[in-house]
Enzyme design. Structure first.
Site, mmCIF file in Angstrom:
data_model
loop_
_atom_site.group_PDB
_atom_site.id
_atom_site.type_symbol
_atom_site.label_atom_id
_atom_site.label_comp_id
_atom_site.label_asym_id
_atom_site.label_seq_id
_atom_site.Cartn_x
_atom_site.Cartn_y
_atom_site.Cartn_z
ATOM 1 N N LYS A 67 25.322 33.086 37.514
ATOM 2 C CA LYS A 67 24.742 33.480 36.221
ATOM 3 C C LYS A 67 23.816 32.378 35.715
ATOM 4 O O LYS A 67 22.726 32.654 35.197
ATOM 5 C CB LYS A 67 25.871 33.774 35.216
ATOM 6 C CG LYS A 67 26.570 35.099 35.532
ATOM 7 C CD LYS A 67 27.887 35.296 34.813
ATOM 8 C CE LYS A 67 28.576 36.560 35.376
ATOM 9 N NZ LYS A 67 29.924 36.772 34.879
ATOM 10 N N GLN A 74 34.300 34.137 30.959
ATOM 11 C CA GLN A 74 34.565 34.708 32.281
ATOM 12 C C GLN A 74 36.004 35.215 32.350
ATOM 13 O O GLN A 74 36.951 34.465 32.101
ATOM 14 C CB GLN A 74 34.312 33.636 33.364
ATOM 15 C CG GLN A 74 34.415 34.155 34.780
ATOM 16 C CD GLN A 74 33.323 35.151 35.151
ATOM 17 O OE1 GLN A 74 32.163 35.005 34.765
ATOM 18 N NE2 GLN A 74 33.698 36.194 35.883
ATOM 19 N N ASP A 108 28.455 40.621 27.007
ATOM 20 C CA ASP A 108 29.274 41.465 27.892
ATOM 21 C C ASP A 108 29.612 42.796 27.228
ATOM 22 O O ASP A 108 30.204 43.672 27.856
ATOM 23 C CB ASP A 108 30.585 40.742 28.238
ATOM 24 C CG ASP A 108 30.563 40.153 29.636
ATOM 25 O OD1 ASP A 108 29.680 40.545 30.423
ATOM 26 O OD2 ASP A 108 31.424 39.310 29.936
#
Ligand code: NAP
Length: 283
Positions: free
Chosen positions: A54, A98, A121
């Protein structure tokens, strides 16, 4: 093989190039450099690779990224404080924690502490609610990557029968809202669905997001359907999708491979979400 292969790597590169151009013009127009903050608790090797990828993708798109790596025994309050501090830091546009988190941590509470305007997200209750209501917000990256692939393939979703196998918060549920928003008639199947094969055979667009290697066989697929395989299953024979690729490719009109299908789209859509947040904060 009858089906055409939907090349996720190529489509993801198109999205990444598009984002890079838009970042350059945003910055040239006086905007700040869009910045993603990532948080990783512990040192799971797969998660470390995901996070590193990322950061590389951000850099390639002309964005900035910062990382906070925390020890596996970090406590809940410490983690929530860090996530909240990113929320109040004006130099940060996107926050990504994460997942999965170690078992002693409450992932729901951590997600709830993400500033919804920076929730790249798309997992906070605010963004989940906006998506369910068909209103603009930040959308989870993997399902929006699926829509991007379908659009690139020229699949007409208007009035199409779509079947999603899997109802997770990360993939199945948000994809339901996105496909419904595009006027598909959507069925969501799951582990309690009876006669899964016949439900799947209704689909013009079949999306598998299950986590069971090669569950979807040729007899689950309507001839001419478009099949999107979200699954990533590590088996003794290597990485496998949820779809039995070789036999389904004899029946479907188009299919995503694993790897090289949906997987590369997720990071591309994360970049797009981070740019979106940066633009909104500058507006
Ligand atoms: P998840 O949270 O484990 O959800 C799996 C879903 O599949 C659940 O709704 C479950 O039903 C359903 N299911 C399980 N076994 C089934 C069966 N035999 N028949 C029908 N439905 C069944 O998984 P997820 O996070 O959505 O991930 C799904 C897959 O996508 C995994 O392989 C994951 O690695 C992959 N993935 C890939 C990406 C990417 O970037 N490509 C991103 C996210 C996930 P119940 O709800 O009834 O339990």
């Amino acid at each position: 093989m009858k089906a055409s292969i939907i090349d996720g790597k190529a489509v993801s590169q198109l999205v990444r190039d598009r984002v890079a151009q838009q970042v350059a013009s945003f910055v040239a127009g006086g905007g700040h450099v869009p910045t993603l903050a990532t948080v990783l608790v512990g040192s799971d090797p797969a998660s470390e690779i995901y996070v590193a990828n990322k950061h590389k993708a951000c850099e390639a798109a002309g964005m900035r990224s910062v990382h906070h790596g925390l020890a596996a025994d970090t406590n809940q309050a410490e983690l929530v404080d860090i996530v909240r501090s990113f929320g109040s830091d004006e130099s940060i546009d996107g926050i990504l924690v994460q997942l999965p988190l170690p078992d002693h941590l409450d992932a729901d509470e951590v997600v709830d502490s993400i500033d919804p305007a920076k929730d790249v997200d798309g997992l906070t209750p605010q963004n989940v609610g906006l998506l369910a209501a068909g209103r603009p917000g930040l959308v989870p990256c993997t399902p929006s990557g699926v829509i991007e692939l379908l659009d690139h393939q020229g699949v007409d979703l208007n009035g199409a029968e779509a079947v999603i196998v899997g109802r997770s918060n990360l993939v199945g549920r948000p994809l339901f809202s996105l496909l419904l928003g595009r006027n598909a008639t959507v069925t969501v199947a799951h582990s309690r669905t009876s006669d899964l094969a016949s439900v799947c055979r209704r689909a013009d667009v079949l999306v598998a997001a299950v986590g069971v290697a090669e569950l979807i066989r040729a007899d689950f697929v309507k001839p001419g359907a478009t099949v999107i395989d979200v699954g990533m299953n590590r088996t003794d024979d290597g990485l496998r999708g949820d779809v039995a690729f070789d036999e389904v490719a004899e029946v479907a009109a188009a299919i995503t491979p694993v790897p090289g299908g949906v997987g590369p789209m997720t990071i591309a859509m994360l970049l797009e979400n981070t740019l979106h947040s940066a633009r909104e904060s500058a507006a």
